[in-house]
Design a protein around this motif. Sequence first.
Motif, PDB file in Angstrom:
ATOM      1  N   ASP A   1      -3.001  -1.406  -9.961  1.00 12.46           N
ATOM      2  CA  ASP A   1      -3.813  -1.819  -8.821  1.00 12.46           C
ATOM      3  C   ASP A   1      -4.784  -2.914  -9.241  1.00 12.46           C
TER       4      ASP A   1
ATOM      5  N   CYS B   1       0.834  -1.212   0.000  1.00  9.09           N
ATOM      6  CA  CYS B   1       0.000   0.000   0.000  1.00  9.09           C
ATOM      7  C   CYS B   1       0.865   1.256   0.000  1.00  9.09           C
TER       8      CYS B   1
ATOM      9  N   CYS C   1      -3.487  -0.068   4.478  1.00 10.95           N
ATOM     10  CA  CYS C   1      -3.884   0.890   3.446  1.00 10.95           C
ATOM     11  C   CYS C   1      -4.676   2.084   3.976  1.00 10.95           C
TER      12      CYS C   1
ATOM     13  N   LYS D   1      -3.392   3.505  -1.802  1.00 10.35           N
ATOM     14  CA  LYS D   1      -3.477   2.778  -3.073  1.00 10.35           C
ATOM     15  C   LYS D   1      -2.812   1.416  -2.902  1.00 10.35           C
ATOM     16  N   VAL D   2      -3.485   0.358  -3.374  1.00  8.40           N
ATOM     17  CA  VAL D   2      -2.958  -1.003  -3.240  1.00  8.40           C
ATOM     18  C   VAL D   2      -2.334  -1.444  -4.562  1.00  8.40           C
ATOM     19  N   ILE D   3      -1.097  -1.878  -4.503  1.00  4.63           N
ATOM     20  CA  ILE D   3      -0.403  -2.377  -5.690  1.00  4.63           C
ATOM     21  C   ILE D   3      -0.742  -3.850  -5.862  1.00  4.63           C
TER      22      ILE D   3
ATOM     23  N   TYR E   1      -0.160   8.033  -9.633  1.00  4.48           N
ATOM     24  CA  TYR E   1      -1.233   7.055  -9.790  1.00  4.48           C
ATOM     25  C   TYR E   1      -2.153   7.628 -10.854  1.00  4.48           C
TER      26      TYR E   1
END
Length: 139
Positions: A88, A48, A137, A52-54, A109
């Motif tokens: 993501d 995170c 996150c 934002k989560v990768i 992003y």
Amino acid sequence: MNNFILTEISVTTLDISNLEFEIGMILPEKYKEHILKFNGGCPDEKDCYKGKVIAHFYPIKYGKSPLEKSYDRIKDLLPNKFLNFAYDGGGNPFCFDLKNGNNYGKVYYCPMDMGEVEPEFLANSFEEFMNGLTEDCDY
């Protein structure tokens, strides 16, 4: 340091140079070091950054969707000289600004599900981005 899982076959500095030639952009040095160690893959713990989560980093070579191929698909939707290096869960890319100048190497992003892409600044460098990854996150 974060470890990566689901990586592809290792690449060489020649592979990186070939990619740079093909896309016409020079990759940040810390990103090149990362690619030599982990060609694509997923962070196994800290995934995170600022909420934002990768989901996955693109491999530069090998696998179903190497970076050059994925870049060719979306380059016309991204700002000039932006390069997607990760995404993501919804397929929205994390990108570098690779234009020469003060913004070179900054990380953004780029949500693509709302029509025109409005890049959201995340980090001044790949190193700052990677060092800022967390498990939680909540931002």
